[in-house]
Design an enzyme around this catalytic site. Structure first.
Site, PDB file in Angstrom:
ATOM      1  N   ASP A 204      -1.144   4.088 -14.702  1.00  0.00           N
ATOM      2  CA  ASP A 204      -0.639   5.326 -14.986  1.00  0.00           C
ATOM      3  C   ASP A 204      -1.732   6.470 -14.895  1.00  0.00           C
ATOM      4  O   ASP A 204      -0.714   7.610 -14.367  1.00  0.00           O
ATOM      5  CB  ASP A 204      -0.586   5.392 -16.566  1.00  0.00           C
ATOM      6  CG  ASP A 204       0.610   3.807 -17.034  1.00  0.00           C
ATOM      7  OD1 ASP A 204       1.440   3.535 -16.047  1.00  0.00           O
ATOM      8  OD2 ASP A 204       1.424   3.956 -17.396  1.00  0.00           O
TER       9      ASP A 204
ATOM     10  N   TYR B 283       9.867  -2.668 -13.942  1.00  0.00           N
ATOM     11  CA  TYR B 283      11.523  -0.442 -14.241  1.00  0.00           C
ATOM     12  C   TYR B 283      12.665  -1.111 -13.611  1.00  0.00           C
ATOM     13  O   TYR B 283      12.524  -1.864 -12.202  1.00  0.00           O
ATOM     14  CB  TYR B 283      10.657  -0.207 -14.443  1.00  0.00           C
ATOM     15  CG  TYR B 283       9.496   0.417 -15.633  1.00  0.00           C
ATOM     16  CD1 TYR B 283       9.008  -0.446 -15.785  1.00  0.00           C
ATOM     17  CD2 TYR B 283       9.642   1.855 -15.647  1.00  0.00           C
ATOM     18  CE1 TYR B 283       8.098  -0.322 -16.898  1.00  0.00           C
ATOM     19  CE2 TYR B 283       8.741   2.439 -17.428  1.00  0.00           C
ATOM     20  CZ  TYR B 283       7.629   1.043 -17.454  1.00  0.00           C
ATOM     21  OH  TYR B 283       7.024   1.522 -18.547  1.00  0.00           O
TER      22      TYR B 283
ATOM     23  N   GLU C 290      11.592  -2.424  -9.349  1.00  0.00           N
ATOM     24  CA  GLU C 290      10.531  -2.896  -9.291  1.00  0.00           C
ATOM     25  C   GLU C 290      10.505  -4.401  -9.373  1.00  0.00           C
ATOM     26  O   GLU C 290      10.703  -5.375 -10.089  1.00  0.00           O
ATOM     27  CB  GLU C 290       9.710  -2.556 -10.079  1.00  0.00           C
ATOM     28  CG  GLU C 290       8.580  -0.925 -10.080  1.00  0.00           C
ATOM     29  CD  GLU C 290       8.163  -0.810 -11.941  1.00  0.00           C
ATOM     30  OE1 GLU C 290       7.991   0.325 -11.478  1.00  0.00           O
ATOM     31  OE2 GLU C 290       7.841  -1.094 -12.309  1.00  0.00           O
TER      32      GLU C 290
END
Length: 408
Positions: free
Chosen positions: A55, A359, A376
């Site tokens: 992230d 996701y 994903e």
């Protein structure tokens, strides 16, 4: 509990189109968002471009435009970077698009986080380094405005009570009354000690960011009263024409979190645990979309009493997308709910991808009565690619008839 699929469910997967794929140098694409613009038969697919899968290594938002042909096929253009969707010295994350029909304006919300500051560090220090931003487009995403920072004007002093926050990720929604809804969540700080959050008291709560004037001004709603993280929302219209805003949020402990708002997202009443929607131990983002309940569903067996259950009790049905395994992020599925105002209305899932899944984001095409999604997925890791898939309600209902014997 939970409507987890059986091994037999992993059979007939719909074809996929890879839109974003991990590159040999480690560049990774994550956090998909999808919107379908009905007036121009155009899909816009968004994702984060990262230098690695972490992230903290997110960089910016990329987009691909897909034009839908008369036969339903989609012609995708090459990927482009959204250079204005950023703030200096910040990384851009969590794309969340919504289209305002009255002014034909496309809004793309996102958050900008200072440098490589992690979510965890913000939570333990209580020092929020996140900004709420959007860019807009009046030509269906061909050009975009400069980024507008809404942090002070929308969140204001509440930012001191939020360790961090984000929008979506995934799509927003415009209600029938014109209100624009951006799903969001914040890590709320209930107690501090010497300016630091009291350990283990900070937890995420879902909420809305909304506009009642076609996007001119924005406001924040009240948080759900129970733990709830990344979320998406959909409008449900009952038989009396009343609007209910449905929230489906990431949770922990095995099941999703649901809630309903009767005042267009200002607040949500009585959040509940969705016992039929499984959640992995650490949770995962999921997507939900509302669509008009079909007026007539043909029944092949007139003597089958299960056909009686197909009469809708609302004008809207829901479709929810999420990994279906109870243990890990794998086997992406879509769940149908024909009674969305009730807590136990979800059917067994239709599997779209057997294997690692993460996701996702759903979109609905009312002209072709067809669903599309980004997800994903991969063979070894869900971070290998973001793929595009289309399917119909009939596909989902046939799966339930075959696996659950609920439909005919």
């Amino acid at each position: 509990m939970g409507n987890a699929p059986s091994k037999a469910d992993c059979g007939d997967e719909p074809p996929k189109t890879t839109l974003f794929e991990k590159e040999p140098d480690g560049i990774t694409y994550r956090i998909p968002a999808l919107i379908y613009l009905v007036h121009s038969s155009t899909f816009l697919a968004f994702a984060e471009k990262r230098s690695s899968s972490r992230d903290s290594d997110a960089k910016l938002i990329v987009m691909r435009r897909g034009v839908q042909n008369a036969d339903g096929s989609v012609q995708w253009l090459s990927s482009e970077e959204l250079s204005t969707a950023c703030l200096p010295l910040h990384r851009t994350m969590n794309p969340c698009p919504v289209f305002e029909k009255n002014t034909s304006t496309l809004f793309l919300f996102f958050v900008c986080i200072l440098g490589h500051t992690t979510e965890h560090r913000q939570i333990i220090t209580g020092k929020n380094k996140t900004r709420l931003c959007y860019v807009s487009s009046g030509d269906d995403g061909r050009t975009w405005s400069e980024a507008k920072d809404l942090t002070e004007s929308v969140i204001g002093q509440d930012i001191g009570k939020w360790a961090t926050f984000a929008v979506g990720p995934g799509h927003g929604v415009q209600l029938e009354n014109g209100r624009l809804i951006i799903p969001a969540y914040a890590y709320y700080i209930p107690y501090r000690c010497f300016s630091f959050p009291v350990p283990h008291t900070v937890c995420p709560r879902a909420l809305t960011i909304y506009s009642a004037d076609f996007g001119k001004t924005w406001h924040i709603g009240k948080m759900l009263r129970k733990k709830s993280c990344e979320c998406e929302m959909a409008e449900i219209i009952d038989h009396e024409g009343r609007s209910h805003l449905y929230c489906n949020a990431r949770n922990f402990g095995g099941h999703r979190r649901e809630a309903l708002s009767e005042n267009s997202g200002v607040c949500f009443d009585k959040p509940r645990t969705a016992r039929e929607l499984v959640e992995q131990p650490r949770g995962c983002q999921g997507s939900v979309v509302g669509f008009p309940a079909p007026e007539f569903i043909p029944c092949e067996d007139a003597e089958n009493k299960a056909c009686d259950t197909l009469s809708p009790d609302t004008q809207t049905w829901l479709l929810f997308m999420h990994p279906t395994s109870k243990r890990t992020r794998r086997d992406m599925g879509v769940y149908l709910n024909r009674s969305p105002l009730h807590s136990r209305g979800w059917d067994r899932p239709r599997i779209l991808h057997c294997g690692p899944s993460g996701y996702s984001d759903l979109a609905y095409d009312p002209d072709k009565d067809q669903f599309s999604c980004l997800m994903e997925c991969g063979k070894i890791s869900e971070l290998e690619q973001i793929a595009f898939v289309s399917f119909t309600l009939k596909d989902v209902m046939q799966t339930n008839r075959k696996n659950n014997n609920k439909m005919c």
